[in-house]
Design an enzyme around this catalytic site. Structure first.
Site, PDB file in Angstrom:
ATOM      1  N   GLU A   1      -7.001  -4.065   3.622  1.00  0.00           N
ATOM      2  CA  GLU A   1      -7.050  -2.917   2.715  1.00  0.00           C
ATOM      3  C   GLU A   1      -7.598  -3.249   1.334  1.00  0.00           C
ATOM      4  O   GLU A   1      -7.980  -2.357   0.589  1.00  0.00           O
ATOM      5  CB  GLU A   1      -5.645  -2.288   2.584  1.00  0.00           C
ATOM      6  CG  GLU A   1      -4.596  -3.133   1.850  1.00  0.00           C
ATOM      7  CD  GLU A   1      -3.909  -4.177   2.722  1.00  0.00           C
ATOM      8  OE1 GLU A   1      -4.492  -4.557   3.762  1.00  0.00           O
ATOM      9  OE2 GLU A   1      -2.814  -4.632   2.355  1.00  0.00           O
TER      10      GLU A   1
ATOM     11  N   GLY B   1       4.529  -7.572   3.276  1.00  0.00           N
ATOM     12  CA  GLY B   1       5.783  -7.537   2.528  1.00  0.00           C
ATOM     13  C   GLY B   1       6.159  -8.942   2.111  1.00  0.00           C
ATOM     14  O   GLY B   1       5.598  -9.915   2.625  1.00  0.00           O
TER      15      GLY B   1
ATOM     16  N   LYS C   1      -3.943  10.608  -7.149  1.00  0.00           N
ATOM     17  CA  LYS C   1      -4.520  11.300  -8.318  1.00  0.00           C
ATOM     18  C   LYS C   1      -5.935  11.822  -8.054  1.00  0.00           C
ATOM     19  O   LYS C   1      -6.248  12.970  -8.370  1.00  0.00           O
ATOM     20  CB  LYS C   1      -4.538  10.340  -9.516  1.00  0.00           C
ATOM     21  CG  LYS C   1      -4.904  11.003 -10.832  1.00  0.00           C
ATOM     22  CD  LYS C   1      -3.704  11.715 -11.416  1.00  0.00           C
ATOM     23  CE  LYS C   1      -4.027  12.479 -12.663  1.00  0.00           C
ATOM     24  NZ  LYS C   1      -2.803  13.066 -13.245  1.00  0.00           N
TER      25      LYS C   1
ATOM     26  N   HIS D   1      -5.345  -9.266   4.392  1.00  0.00           N
ATOM     27  CA  HIS D   1      -5.177  -7.859   3.966  1.00  0.00           C
ATOM     28  C   HIS D   1      -6.498  -7.107   4.074  1.00  0.00           C
ATOM     29  O   HIS D   1      -7.330  -7.192   3.176  1.00  0.00           O
ATOM     30  CB  HIS D   1      -4.670  -7.804   2.518  1.00  0.00           C
ATOM     31  CG  HIS D   1      -3.236  -8.213   2.382  1.00  0.00           C
ATOM     32  ND1 HIS D   1      -2.202  -7.327   2.528  1.00  0.00           N
ATOM     33  CD2 HIS D   1      -2.675  -9.423   2.158  1.00  0.00           C
ATOM     34  CE1 HIS D   1      -1.045  -7.971   2.383  1.00  0.00           C
ATOM     35  NE2 HIS D   1      -1.305  -9.239   2.165  1.00  0.00           N
TER      36      HIS D   1
ATOM     37  N   ASP E   1      -2.331  17.717 -13.096  1.00  0.00           N
ATOM     38  CA  ASP E   1      -1.385  17.948 -12.002  1.00  0.00           C
ATOM     39  C   ASP E   1      -0.803  19.359 -12.024  1.00  0.00           C
ATOM     40  O   ASP E   1      -0.796  20.053 -11.005  1.00  0.00           O
ATOM     41  CB  ASP E   1      -0.253  16.910 -12.028  1.00  0.00           C
ATOM     42  CG  ASP E   1      -0.797  15.490 -11.933  1.00  0.00           C
ATOM     43  OD1 ASP E   1      -1.969  15.337 -11.524  1.00  0.00           O
ATOM     44  OD2 ASP E   1      -0.072  14.541 -12.278  1.00  0.00           O
TER      45      ASP E   1
ATOM     46  N   CYS F   1      -0.361  -8.860   7.682  1.00  0.00           N
ATOM     47  CA  CYS F   1       0.388  -9.892   6.957  1.00  0.00           C
ATOM     48  C   CYS F   1       1.834  -9.977   7.478  1.00  0.00           C
ATOM     49  O   CYS F   1       2.046 -10.357   8.612  1.00  0.00           O
ATOM     50  CB  CYS F   1       0.325  -9.630   5.461  1.00  0.00           C
ATOM     51  SG  CYS F   1       0.841 -11.058   4.485  1.00  0.00           S
ATOM     52  N   TYR F   2       2.828  -9.571   6.681  1.00  0.00           N
ATOM     53  CA  TYR F   2       4.193  -9.612   7.192  1.00  0.00           C
ATOM     54  C   TYR F   2       4.319  -8.795   8.483  1.00  0.00           C
ATOM     55  O   TYR F   2       5.014  -9.182   9.426  1.00  0.00           O
ATOM     56  CB  TYR F   2       5.184  -9.083   6.146  1.00  0.00           C
ATOM     57  CG  TYR F   2       6.624  -9.076   6.638  1.00  0.00           C
ATOM     58  CD1 TYR F   2       7.380 -10.237   6.624  1.00  0.00           C
ATOM     59  CD2 TYR F   2       7.205  -7.907   7.137  1.00  0.00           C
ATOM     60  CE1 TYR F   2       8.694 -10.244   7.100  1.00  0.00           C
ATOM     61  CE2 TYR F   2       8.506  -7.899   7.612  1.00  0.00           C
ATOM     62  CZ  TYR F   2       9.250  -9.074   7.582  1.00  0.00           C
ATOM     63  OH  TYR F   2      10.536  -9.078   8.055  1.00  0.00           O
TER      64      TYR F   2
END
Ligand code: XMP
Length: 515
Positions: free
Chosen positions: A176, A57, A372, A174, A232, A84-85
């Site tokens: 990710e 963050g 998605k 990070h 969708d 991180c944060y």
């Protein structure tokens, strides 16, 4: 939903990478949800997570208004990973020290060579050195009691730290993002080896859980869905159909602005389902309303209003329904409320506030927790045809914003045929990185020569872009030979076109669509 399954909770502290964390966790095969850091502790308990990830963050832990965490989280006895944060917050909350960037020469951004202690629990499955992605000003200066350092970089002495007794882990980088070479491995180690996940989450069992949840919710009630034929709403319709069958009514308003054969395809697929499927052939009305209108926003407005009117008229015939089904997907939910439960009503065909016009009790959003590509996967699982499931984005106002200037039936026909040739050729040639491709009928006419005669006909523009997020895009490098073939076919096979151009503009400064 999912109360019995293993679930990971991602607490959101505002990082731009949060959706990526969720993606990675699901790729590993574990269901997860992102929730705002501020949710009451009881909600965390109710969620019953197998493990918790504290996200990154933009804040500084020592700022008065920085996001905090309920310390009871650290007493739940479940594994926690801070990123991180989240890592800094863990250190700060448990008695360590975090310092701002300017008191250490430690500001790091981007690719950073990092060294790992491979005897640690968190980094036991990776090599000693690799690249990580850093993005921080503040740094942890002193670890809380019980923690040991397990990674460092040139500017960050505590790039990783762990307390294996309490099952707390933290990384300054990070894991990710794909730039962190061993990031996926690190997350997997945390979730599988440390938290003991079995990773059995799959689309097949998600489908089953979702169907059961929909059945329980709808009961004997009736549900209504506005089907557009896009990915969708089609997947939502297929899912609802398997769950509640004829208690579902799908209204497909055919505004006559779809691509070649699309309206018939939608009808062919969904009229075979055990639901009430209604196709409203409103082509004529839409064309009449659009006659002589050339301003793009005016076109959008007319289509939006006419769509509501038609849908409303049709749903009145059905009478009161209990549920309105919306095809909202997870990125819309996360973006609009930090993962909170704030009701998000996706505008359909750019129609704001559709639910106001229909008499219903509650909204159901069966795709609310899916990304998605997971929606596409679910569509395949439900047996929808590949051409529908992998469909590229198509604007709600359809071809109305691809016929530049005023719209006529003839122009729509010309565009449809040319667009079909272009799309088929791109697909047949399997042009790499072609994310969205279509034809635009410009309002320009020019002189040409065909046979012995002079012509004065339309210029057709071809648009093909490469992009991952549609926020920025480049034009796709289609081989000249293919462009030549396409141009030749269009001019020969489609009436009223005597010139074909290829749009070589990036976004920005241009947009993907022309209107
Ligand atoms: P632009 O033209 O803004 O397009 O670069 C970005 C993406 O959004 C789609 N798009 C629309 N979708 N209604 C929609 O539902 C619209 O009015 C609309 N305009 C653009 C476009 O096709 C591209 O994928």
């Amino acid at each position: 939903m999912h109360s019995e399954e293993e679930k990971v909770l991602i607490l959101d502290f505002g990082s731009q990478y949060n959706q990526l964390i969720a993606r990675r966790v699901r790729e590993i095969g574990i269901y997860c949800e992102i929730k705002p850091f501020s949710i009451p502790f009881e909600q965390i308990q109710d969620f019953n997570p197998l493990a918790v990830i504290l996200s990154g963050g933009p804040s500084s832990v020592y700022d008065e208004n920085s996001p905090k965490i309920d310390t009871r989280l650290f007493e739940m006895g479940i594994p926690v990973l801070g990123i991180c944060y989240g890592a800094q917050l863990m250190a700060h909350t448990l008695g360590g020290q975090v310092v701002p960037a300017d008191s250490l020469a430690s500001r790091e951004y981007g690719r950073t060579e990092t060294e790992f202690n491979t005897n640690s629990s968190l980094f036991g499955n990776i090599t000693k050195k690799s690249i990580t992605w850093m993005s921080h000003g503040d740094s942890v200066k002193r670890l809380p009691e019980g923690f040991v350092p397990i990674a460092h970089s040139a500017g960050c002495p505590f790039a990783g730290f762990e307390d294996t007794k309490r099952n707390f882990y933290a990384v300054q980088f990070h894991p990710e993002v794909s730039h962190t070479e061993k990031g996926f491995e690190i997350l997997r180690t945390f979730l599988m080896d440390i938290a003991g996940a079995k990773a059995t989450w799959s689309m097949a069992n998600y489908k089953q859980t979702a169907i059961e949840a929909i059945r329980a919710k709808v009961g004997d009630g009736k549900a209504l869905l506005a089907l557009s034929g896009g990915v969708d709403s089609s997947v939502a319709a297929a899912l609802m159909s398997q769950a509640i069958g004829e208690k579902l009514t799908c209204v497909f308003v055919d505004h006559g602005l779809m691509r070649k054969d699309e309206g018939d395809q939608v009808e062919q697929i969904f009229s075979a389902y055990p639901i009430y499927f209604i196709r409203v052939n409103a082509q004529k009305v839409f064309l009449e309303k659009l006659a002589g209108v050339s301003e793009p926003e005016h076109k959008r407005k007319i289509i939006g209003e006419e769509f509501i009117r038609t849908f409303e008229a049709e749903s009145k015939k059905i009478g009161k329904v209990d549920f309105l089904v919306q095809g909202t997907i997870y990125p819309d939910v996360i973006e609009s409320g930090l993962g909170s439960n704030a009701a998000v009503i996706k505008s359909h065909h750019n129609v704001g506030g559709l639910p106001d016009y229909v008499d219903f009790r509650e909204i159901i959003e069966p795709l609310r927790y899916l990304f998605k590509d997971e929606v596409r996967q679910l569509g395949r699982e439900l047996g929808l045809p590949e051409y529908l499931v992998s469909r590229q984005p198509f604007p709600g106002p359809g071809l109305a914003i691809r016929v530049i200037g005023d719209i006529t039936e003839e122009k729509l026909y010309v565009l449809r045929e040319a667009d079909w040739i272009f799309r088929s050729e791109i697909e047949a040639a399997k042009v790499p990185d072609a994310s969205q491709y279509f034809a635009v009928l410009t309002n320009t006419r020019s002189v040409g020569v065909m046979g012995d005669g002079r012509t004065y006909e339309y210029t057709l523009a071809l648009r093909c872009v490469s992009t991952t997020d549609f926020m920025t895009a480049t034009f796709t490098r289609i081989p000249y030979e293919l462009l030549e073939k396409i141009s030749h076919r269009i001019v020969n096979e489609v009436p009223h076109i005597n010139r074909v151009v290829y749009d070589i503009t990036a976004k920005p400064p241009a947009t993907v669509e022309w209107e």
